[in-house]
Scaffold this active site. Structure first.
Site, mmCIF file in Angstrom:
data_model
loop_
_atom_site.group_PDB
_atom_site.id
_atom_site.type_symbol
_atom_site.label_atom_id
_atom_site.label_comp_id
_atom_site.label_asym_id
_atom_site.label_seq_id
_atom_site.Cartn_x
_atom_site.Cartn_y
_atom_site.Cartn_z
ATOM 1 N N TYR A 167 -0.966 0.556 -13.369
ATOM 2 C CA TYR A 167 -0.354 0.568 -12.037
ATOM 3 C C TYR A 167 -1.288 1.220 -11.013
ATOM 4 O O TYR A 167 -1.484 0.705 -9.905
ATOM 5 C CB TYR A 167 0.966 1.321 -12.126
ATOM 6 N N LYS A 171 -2.948 -0.627 -7.757
ATOM 7 C CA LYS A 171 -2.715 -0.163 -6.392
ATOM 8 C C LYS A 171 -4.019 0.215 -5.696
ATOM 9 O O LYS A 171 -4.154 0.034 -4.479
ATOM 10 C CB LYS A 171 -1.747 1.015 -6.408
#
Length: 312
Positions: A167, A171
Site C-alpha cells: 500500500y 501510494k
C-alpha cells in the site's frame, strides 16, 4: 464552456469518480454533484447504483460504469461514458483502492501485485485515457482545456507503514504519477494534485474503529475531505497544481517538498570507503538513528481540539 460568475461552481462540467459506491468516493461524487457536475460513478458491479440515484437527486446526470479500475477495459468504458453519454470530461477523481496488509516477510506476490494493480495501475489507466482525450481537445481548439485530476495517496507512503509495504509503495507511486501529470500536462491546461485523506470507511474500519470523539461531525468523516476535492476540481483552483495535501477533521495541511539535509563532497577524485566513513559516518555518529526519510512530523498532525492518535 461559458464562464460561470462563481469560480467554485462545476455547473456544466463532467467528472469521473472511481470507487464511488461508498465511503470517500461516494462523498466526493455527491459533493461534485451538489456543485453542479454530472458524474460517472465507478465501482464493482452492483455497488454504485444507489449512489448514482442520490447524485441524480441533485439535478445532474449520473452514469454507472461497473468494473475493476485495474483493467484497461474499465478505464476505456469510463472515458466513453463521460464523453459519449455526458458530453465530455473535465474532472478525474481517482479514489478506488483496496488493502492487503501484511509485514514484508509475510507478503505474497499476489498481495503485492493486487494492491498495486488497483491503486497505481488504476490511477494510471484512467489518467492516461483522460490525458489523451484532453490533448486531443487542445490540439483541436488550441485553447487550454481547464481540466483537473485529483488523486488519492495516503500518509502511509510518508511514514513507511510497517504492515503495508504494498500500500505504501502504491501510494508513493501515485504521488510521483501525479507530479508527472501536473508537469507534463500543464501547458494544455490540466492541473493535478494529491490528497492524503484520513477517512473512516470500510477499508479503514480496523484502523480507526468507532467514532468516540463526541464531536458533532466525526473527525474522520469523508464529508471533511469531499469539499477539498471539489475545490481542487473547480476553476477557483487554477493556480494549484502539483501539490500534496493531508486532509481530515476540518484541517487541510499543504506539504512541502523534501529538502536536502546535508551534502557530502569527495576530497579527491573518487569516494573510497575510508572517506565515506569519515564524512557519512561522522555525520551520523551523533544523529538519532530513528530519524529517517519518513515524515514523522506529518503523522502527528491533528485538527484543532483533537487528541486522537489515529492516522491513515
Amino acid at each position: 464552456m461559458p464562464e460561470n460568475p462563481d469560480p467554485t461552481s462545476l455547473e456544466g462540467r463532467v467528472a469521473v469518480v472511481t470507487g464511488a459506491g461508498a465511503g470517500l468516493g461516494r462523498a466526493e461524487a455527491l459533493a461534485l454533484a451538489r456543485a453542479g457536475a454530472s458524474v460517472v460513478l465507478n465501482d464493482l458491479p452492483g455497488a454504485a447504483e444507489e449512489a448514482a440515484e442520490e447524485v441524480r437527486s441533485h439535478g445532474v446526470e449520473a452514469v454507472v460504469v461497473a468494473g475493476d479500475v485495474g483493467e484497461r477495459s474499465t478505464a476505456d468504458a469510463m472515458l466513453q461514458a463521460a464523453t459519449g453519454k455526458l458530453g465530455g470530461l473535465d474532472i478525474v477523481v481517482n479514489n478506488a483502492g483496496i488493502t492487503r496488509d501484511k509485514m514484508l516477510f509475510n507478503m505474497t506476490d499476489e498481495d503485492f501485485d493486487f494492491v498495486l494493480k488497483v491503486h497505481l495501475r488504476g490511477h494510471f489507466l484512467l489518467s492516461r485515457n483522460a490525458a489523451a482525450y484532453w490533448r486531443g481537445r487542445y490540439k483541436e481548439t488550441g485553447e487550454p482545456v481547464d481540466a483537473a485530476v485529483v488523486n488519492t495517496a495516503s500518509e502511509a507512503f510518508l511514514g513507511g507503514s510497517p504492515g503495508q509495504p504494498n500500500y505504501a509503495a502504491a501510494k508513493a507511486g501515485i504521488t510521483a504519477l501525479t507530479l508527472s501529470t501536473a508537469r507534463g500536462l500543464s501547458r494544455i491546461g490540466v492541473r493535478a494534485n494529491v490528497i492524503c485523506p484520513r477517512a473512516r470507511t470500510a477499508m479503514t474500519a480496523e484502523v480507526f474503529g468507532e467514532d468516540e470523539s463526541g464531536q458533532a461531525v466525526d473527525p474522520y468523516s469523508p464529508d471533511h475531505v469531499a469539499p477539498l476535492v471539489v475545490y481542487l476540481a473547480s476553476p477557483a483552483a487554477r493556480r494549484i497544481s502539483g501539490q500534496v495535501f493531508v486532509v481530515y477533521g476540518g484541517m487541510v495541511a499543504l506539504l512541502a517538498a523534501p529538502v536536502v539535509e546535508q551534502r557530502f563532497d569527495v576530497d579527491g577524485d573518487l569516494w573510497d570507503l575510508g572517506s565515506l566513513d569519515q564524512h557519512l559516518g561522522t555525520y551520523f555518529a551523533d544523529r538519532d538513528p530513528a530519524v529517517g526519510f519518513a515524515a514523522d512530523a506529518v503523522m502527528q498532525l491533528q485538527p484543532q481540539g483533537s487528541t486522537s492518535k489515529d492516522r491513515s
